[in-house]
Design an enzyme around this catalytic site. Structure first.
Site, PDB file in Angstrom:
ATOM      1  N   ARG A   1       0.770  -1.301   0.009  1.00 43.38           N
ATOM      2  CA  ARG A   1       0.108  -0.100  -0.185  1.00 43.38           C
ATOM      3  C   ARG A   1       0.848   1.279   0.061  1.00 43.38           C
ATOM      4  NH1 ARG A   1      -4.897  -0.799   2.312  1.00 43.38           N
ATOM      5  NH2 ARG A   1      -5.690  -3.060   1.521  1.00 43.38           N
TER       6      ARG A   1
ATOM      7  N   LYS B   1      -3.242  -7.515   2.411  1.00 43.25           N
ATOM      8  CA  LYS B   1      -2.490  -6.141   2.237  1.00 43.25           C
ATOM      9  C   LYS B   1      -1.283  -6.114   3.008  1.00 43.25           C
ATOM     10  CE  LYS B   1      -5.986  -4.215   4.633  1.00 43.25           C
ATOM     11  NZ  LYS B   1      -6.818  -3.415   5.482  1.00 43.25           N
TER      12      LYS B   1
ATOM     13  N   CYS C   1     -11.067   6.809  13.066  1.00 40.12           N
ATOM     14  CA  CYS C   1     -11.429   6.425  11.801  1.00 40.12           C
ATOM     15  C   CYS C   1     -12.639   6.766  11.295  1.00 40.12           C
ATOM     16  CB  CYS C   1     -11.440   4.805  11.732  1.00 40.12           C
ATOM     17  SG  CYS C   1     -12.759   3.950  12.553  1.00 40.12           S
TER      18      CYS C   1
ATOM     19  N   CYS D   1     -14.788  -0.213  14.814  1.00 42.74           N
ATOM     20  CA  CYS D   1     -14.507  -1.649  14.930  1.00 42.74           C
ATOM     21  C   CYS D   1     -13.245  -2.142  15.056  1.00 42.74           C
ATOM     22  CB  CYS D   1     -15.050  -2.407  13.405  1.00 42.74           C
ATOM     23  SG  CYS D   1     -13.994  -2.564  12.486  1.00 42.74           S
TER      24      CYS D   1
ATOM     25  N   CYS E   1      -8.391   0.975  12.190  1.00 44.40           N
ATOM     26  CA  CYS E   1      -7.779   1.993  11.065  1.00 44.40           C
ATOM     27  C   CYS E   1      -7.024   3.236  11.658  1.00 44.40           C
ATOM     28  CB  CYS E   1      -8.925   2.229  10.208  1.00 44.40           C
ATOM     29  SG  CYS E   1      -9.457   0.830   9.163  1.00 44.40           S
TER      30      CYS E   1
HETATM   31 FE1  SRM Z   1      -8.386   0.583   7.282  1.00 43.24          FE
HETATM   32  C1  SRM Z   1     -10.660  -1.686   6.135  1.00 43.24           C
HETATM   33  C2  SRM Z   1     -10.551   2.900   6.364  1.00 43.24           C
HETATM   34  C3  SRM Z   1      -6.088   2.813   7.876  1.00 43.24           C
HETATM   35  C4  SRM Z   1      -6.652  -1.558   9.132  1.00 43.24           C
HETATM   36  N1  SRM Z   1     -10.196   0.560   6.233  1.00 43.24           N
HETATM   37  C5  SRM Z   1     -10.878  -0.680   5.986  1.00 43.24           C
HETATM   38  C6  SRM Z   1     -12.123  -0.031   5.028  1.00 43.24           C
HETATM   39  C7  SRM Z   1     -11.567  -0.077   3.614  1.00 43.24           C
HETATM   40  C8  SRM Z   1     -13.472  -0.863   5.290  1.00 43.24           C
HETATM   41  C9  SRM Z   1     -13.682  -1.825   4.399  1.00 43.24           C
HETATM   42  O1  SRM Z   1     -12.934  -3.025   4.279  1.00 43.24           O
HETATM   43  O2  SRM Z   1     -14.947  -1.972   3.958  1.00 43.24           O
HETATM   44  C10 SRM Z   1     -12.379   1.440   5.798  1.00 43.24           C
HETATM   45  C11 SRM Z   1     -13.002   2.471   4.659  1.00 43.24           C
HETATM   46  C12 SRM Z   1     -13.776   3.335   5.487  1.00 43.24           C
HETATM   47  C13 SRM Z   1     -14.281   4.569   4.461  1.00 43.24           C
HETATM   48  O3  SRM Z   1     -15.471   4.564   4.635  1.00 43.24           O
HETATM   49  O4  SRM Z   1     -13.668   5.334   4.212  1.00 43.24           O
HETATM   50  C14 SRM Z   1     -10.829   1.609   6.089  1.00 43.24           C
HETATM   51  N2  SRM Z   1      -8.326   2.533   7.038  1.00 43.24           N
HETATM   52  C15 SRM Z   1      -9.272   3.508   6.558  1.00 43.24           C
HETATM   53  C16 SRM Z   1      -8.647   4.823   6.827  1.00 43.24           C
HETATM   54  C17 SRM Z   1      -9.618   5.628   5.859  1.00 43.24           C
HETATM   55  C18 SRM Z   1      -9.127   5.490   8.266  1.00 43.24           C
HETATM   56  C19 SRM Z   1      -8.871   6.858   8.546  1.00 43.24           C
HETATM   57  O5  SRM Z   1     -10.027   7.347   8.995  1.00 43.24           O
HETATM   58  O6  SRM Z   1      -8.030   7.579   8.007  1.00 43.24           O
HETATM   59  C20 SRM Z   1      -7.313   4.501   6.637  1.00 43.24           C
HETATM   60  C21 SRM Z   1      -6.766   4.703   5.204  1.00 43.24           C
HETATM   61  C22 SRM Z   1      -5.509   4.294   5.197  1.00 43.24           C
HETATM   62  C23 SRM Z   1      -4.818   4.769   3.846  1.00 43.24           C
HETATM   63  O7  SRM Z   1      -4.824   5.756   3.360  1.00 43.24           O
HETATM   64  O8  SRM Z   1      -4.432   3.811   3.355  1.00 43.24           O
HETATM   65  C24 SRM Z   1      -7.265   3.325   7.155  1.00 43.24           C
HETATM   66  N3  SRM Z   1      -6.504   0.634   8.271  1.00 43.24           N
HETATM   67  C25 SRM Z   1      -5.704   1.696   8.494  1.00 43.24           C
HETATM   68  C26 SRM Z   1      -4.949   1.302   9.220  1.00 43.24           C
HETATM   69  C27 SRM Z   1      -3.823   2.246   9.887  1.00 43.24           C
HETATM   70  C28 SRM Z   1      -2.357   2.060   9.165  1.00 43.24           C
HETATM   71  O9  SRM Z   1      -2.282   1.516   8.237  1.00 43.24           O
HETATM   72  O10 SRM Z   1      -1.551   2.765   9.707  1.00 43.24           O
HETATM   73  C29 SRM Z   1      -4.994   0.019   9.810  1.00 43.24           C
HETATM   74  C30 SRM Z   1      -4.359  -0.792  10.816  1.00 43.24           C
HETATM   75  C31 SRM Z   1      -3.094  -1.154  10.465  1.00 43.24           C
HETATM   76  C32 SRM Z   1      -2.874  -2.418   9.828  1.00 43.24           C
HETATM   77  O11 SRM Z   1      -3.394  -2.668   8.896  1.00 43.24           O
HETATM   78  O12 SRM Z   1      -2.707  -3.559  10.510  1.00 43.24           O
HETATM   79  C33 SRM Z   1      -6.207  -0.513   8.991  1.00 43.24           C
HETATM   80  N4  SRM Z   1      -8.529  -1.461   7.572  1.00 43.24           N
HETATM   81  C34 SRM Z   1      -7.968  -2.256   8.427  1.00 43.24           C
HETATM   82  C35 SRM Z   1      -8.470  -3.540   8.602  1.00 43.24           C
HETATM   83  C36 SRM Z   1      -7.891  -4.823   9.192  1.00 43.24           C
HETATM   84  C37 SRM Z   1      -6.648  -5.561   8.602  1.00 43.24           C
HETATM   85  C38 SRM Z   1      -6.479  -6.751   9.292  1.00 43.24           C
HETATM   86  O13 SRM Z   1      -5.114  -6.901   9.476  1.00 43.24           O
HETATM   87  O14 SRM Z   1      -7.227  -7.237   9.890  1.00 43.24           O
HETATM   88  C39 SRM Z   1      -9.482  -3.480   7.605  1.00 43.24           C
HETATM   89  C40 SRM Z   1     -10.577  -4.907   7.221  1.00 43.24           C
HETATM   90  C41 SRM Z   1      -9.827  -5.612   6.253  1.00 43.24           C
HETATM   91  O15 SRM Z   1      -8.717  -5.307   5.602  1.00 43.24           O
HETATM   92  O16 SRM Z   1     -10.470  -6.584   5.911  1.00 43.24           O
HETATM   93  C42 SRM Z   1      -9.498  -2.292   7.043  1.00 43.24           C
HETATM   94 FE1  SF4 Z   2     -12.963   2.144  11.544  1.00 43.40          FE
HETATM   95 FE2  SF4 Z   2     -13.413  -0.279  11.312  1.00 43.40          FE
HETATM   96 FE3  SF4 Z   2     -14.177   1.002   9.431  1.00 43.40          FE
HETATM   97 FE4  SF4 Z   2     -11.541   0.783   9.945  1.00 43.40          FE
HETATM   98  S1  SF4 Z   2     -12.876  -0.824   9.309  1.00 43.40           S
HETATM   99  S2  SF4 Z   2     -12.993   2.692   9.222  1.00 43.40           S
HETATM  100  S3  SF4 Z   2     -11.670   0.501  11.936  1.00 43.40           S
HETATM  101  S4  SF4 Z   2     -15.098   1.096  11.322  1.00 43.40           S
END
Ligand code: SRM
Ligand code: SF4
Length: 572
Positions: free
Chosen positions: A150, A216, A437, A482, A486
């Site tokens: 990413r 990812k 988030c 959740c 994020c």
């Molecule tokens: Fe995230 C999934 C938003 C950073 C761990 N994340 C999602 C999704 C796409 C939901 C989905 O799968 O349907 C969210 C979209 C929400 C929306 O409506 O926009 C979402 N993640 C975000 C953002 C926008 C949160 C924010 O408020 O800033 C961040 C965007 C980052 C970017 O620009 O790329 C975001 N997500 C993160 C982080 C923090 C980081 O990377 O530093 C994490 C935790 C670190 C990690 O990856 O371990 C993170 N997101 C997840 C996960 C859990 C992954 C896992 O290992 O289990 C999911 C769910 C999944 O992948 O199945 C997820």
């Molecule tokens: Fe927040 Fe969970 Fe959605 Fe990530 S996946 S934006 S932690 S509610």
């Protein structure tokens, strides 16, 4: 190349593996789906592939029940995430994002925890012009989501500008070099003609192969003492080692990640472990080999246990390091000493090198929009129109107006004043240290509010903070809707994870510098109980803390919570 000891878990591949395999390198039927007008949505299979193009199909959850009652399909819309290595954008790129968000999105820009832009609310038929607009301004959305590497993060720290510039260039190079090579994106969104013939797999995706990664993969680069990128939360973390103001190389850390599932102890947040040191020019080689280890040994059967952190824990750190050295054909040097002291941002004007200034703007929840009494989006737009430096999106969802000359600083200050744009210094340090988030209404996985709720919760916590003279105490507080994490909840000194509407698990005890995870303190509690708990703990912190003791350390010393010493004991 296969190692005798190391094995990938057995088990039938998950459905996503099938989708990738059948997709012809991320094409699927996306081109046709985007043209189809009967539904505003796309099929599940195409949505899985869509992620690799930087987008998710979502629906407005505020409207879900009403539309169901009216027997209408959900209010489908797309979220689009830009690939912006190191979070650096030019003023022109900012103006393009602002324009596209207003023309095709919901009139807001979300600055994410990985230093990039997200747009929400884009309708299917507007996706192509939006992506083309982004592409025309020399950005893209390739690999912003999906089972690939990413957006590469890099320190946004403005006061180490020379090193910042160099480290930023490395993050950009890593991001570009580790991109998928398939032309699917260019064909689907940019009308590139497909070259006839069947190319060799090695030529199409030499590193990823046709199945891409099991999950990812994330890379972040920190420059001590700032750990703003939470380097230990990354699959691959790089810690810049600076000697005599010069970058000499990077300590390498592997196997971090924040996600977990409620009630499933086989899933847990984990911190990356430092495994050695390499020279700057060796980081691509290291990243590529680490990625291929995950490609070959990651879990393709259960996506819940597919992140690299689980691969490392399952195979054993030492075995993974040995395999890395074998693949590299050389060994990492011994890690060099380093010291972090915070993972938050530093606000307001800071002077960098060559007489250039940087202003860190506080953006609550990372949401840029025009509020009724706060024209934030318009104000930044006015700055972008005259700004000649850069914008840097921070890992704490804030914005740095970077590289400003002394002459321009005056003009920018006038705009800051005119629109009341804030560096947050009149807020409590707790609010300035908050991350939330997106959660509702766009995130399909949210169990509770986060971005829309945390500010009002902080209003109430601020009363306790104020009464106890803790206004200037930077206590990191993070909320996610959740357990996916994020907003890197498990690295907040106070953390909340949504369980159900209005209910959260509360976590305490993470380190202020991002080097220790938190632990659950209370389960499934609402606002009243949250305030009651903090109403007891914060006054104790005010009275009993040692000099310079951070909140996360205090709660452990005071016996309020046990320290998490490794992700594997996060749930104990
Ligand atoms: Fe995230 C999934 C938003 C950073 C761990 N994340 C999602 C999704 C796409 C939901 C989905 O799968 O349907 C969210 C979209 C929400 C929306 O409506 O926009 C979402 N993640 C975000 C953002 C926008 C949160 C924010 O408020 O800033 C961040 C965007 C980052 C970017 O620009 O790329 C975001 N997500 C993160 C982080 C923090 C980081 O990377 O530093 C994490 C935790 C670190 C990690 O990856 O371990 C993170 N997101 C997840 C996960 C859990 C992954 C896992 O290992 O289990 C999911 C769910 C999944 O992948 O199945 C997820
Ligand atoms: Fe927040 Fe969970 Fe959605 Fe990530 S996946 S934006 S932690 S509610």
């Amino acid at each position: 190349m296969a190692n005798q000891i190391l094995k990938a878990p057995e088990g039938a591949p998950s459905d996503v593996e099938r989708i990738k395999e059948e997709s012809d390198y991320l094409r699927g039927t996306l081109k046709e789906s985007m043209l189809e007008r009967l539904s505003a949505g796309i099929s599940d299979d195409d949505n899985r592939l869509m992620k690799h193009h930087g987008s998710y199909l979502q629906d407005d959850r505020d409207l879900r029940n009403e539309r169901q009652k009216q027997k209408l399909e959900p209010a489908y819309q797309f979220m689009l995430r830009v690939r912006l290595p190191g979070g650096v954008a030019t003023p022109d790129q900012w103006l393009v994002m602002d324009d596209l968000a207003n023309k095709y999105g919901n009139g807001t820009l979300k600055l994410t925890t990985r230093m990039t832009f997200q747009m929400h609310g884009i309708l299917k038929w507007n996706m192509k012009p939006t992506i083309q607009g982004i592409h025309a301004s020399l950005m893209d959305t390739i690999a912003a989501c999906g089972d690939v590497n990413r957006n590469v993060m890099c320190v946004a720290n403005p006061y180490q500008s020379t090193v910042h510039e160099e480290v930023y260039q490395w993050s950009k190079k890593l991001s570009d070099d580790l991109l998928p090579r398939t032309r699917a994106y260019h064909e689907i969104w940019l009308d590139e003609e497909r070259v006839a013939g069947t190319p060799d797999i090695e030529e199409v995706e030499p590193m990823y192969g046709p199945l891409y990664l099991p999950r990812k993969f994330k890379i972040g680069i920190a420059v001590p003492p700032s750990n703003d990128v939470d380097v230990f939360s990354q699959d691959l973390g790089l810690i810049a080692i600076v000697e005599n103001d010069k970058l000499v190389g990077f300590n390498v850390a592997i196997g971090g990640g924040m996600g977990m599932s409620h009630g499933d102890k086989a899933t847990y947040p984990q911190l990356a472990k430092v495994i050695g040191f390499c020279k700057p020019e060796q980081i691509y080689d290291v990243a590529e080999k680490v990625i291929t280890i995950q490609r070959d040994y990651g879990n393709r059967s259960s996506r819940k246990n597919a992140r690299f952190k689980y691969t490392v824990d399952r195979l054993g750190l030492e075995n993974v390091v040995e395999e890395l050295h074998n693949r590299l054909g050389w060994s990492l040097d011994e890690a060099k000493p380093f010291n972090f002291d915070h993972n938050g941002d530093r606000y307001g004007w800071v002077k960098g090198v060559k007489g250039k200034w940087n202003f860190t703007l506080f953006i609550e929840g990372g949401r840029v929009t025009d509020y009724e009494n706060y024209k934030l989006m318009t104000g930044i737009r006015e700055i972008a129109k005259i700004h000649k430096g850069d914008f840097r999106l921070t890992a704490n969802q804030n914005l740095i107006i970077g590289n400003v000359s002394t002459q321009k600083k005056k003009k920018i200050d006038e705009i800051i004043e005119k629109y009341g744009l804030t560096d947050g210094k009149h807020y409590s340090a707790l609010r300035r240290s908050a991350l939330a988030c997106v959660a509702l209404p766009t995130c399909g996985l949210a169990m509770a509010e986060a971005e829309r709720y945390l500010p009002t919760l902080i209003d109430k916590i601020d009363e306790i903070v104020d009464q106890n003279g803790l206004n200037d105490k930077e206590i990191t507080i993070r909320m996610t809707g959740c357990p996916n994490g994020c907003a890197r909840h498990a690295l907040g000194e106070i953390g909340f994870i949504g369980k159900a509407p209005g209910k959260y698990n509360m976590y305490l005890g993470a380190a202020h510098d991002g080097t220790r995870l938190s632990k659950m303190y209370r389960e499934n509690i609402g606002e009243e109980e949250i305030l009651k708990e903090l109403g007891t703990i914060l006054p104790r912190y005010a009275k009993e803390r040692k000099e310079n003791e951070h909140f996360g350390d205090f709660v452990i010393r005071a016996g309020i919570i046990k320290a998490t010493t490794d992700g594997t004991n996060f749930h104990d």
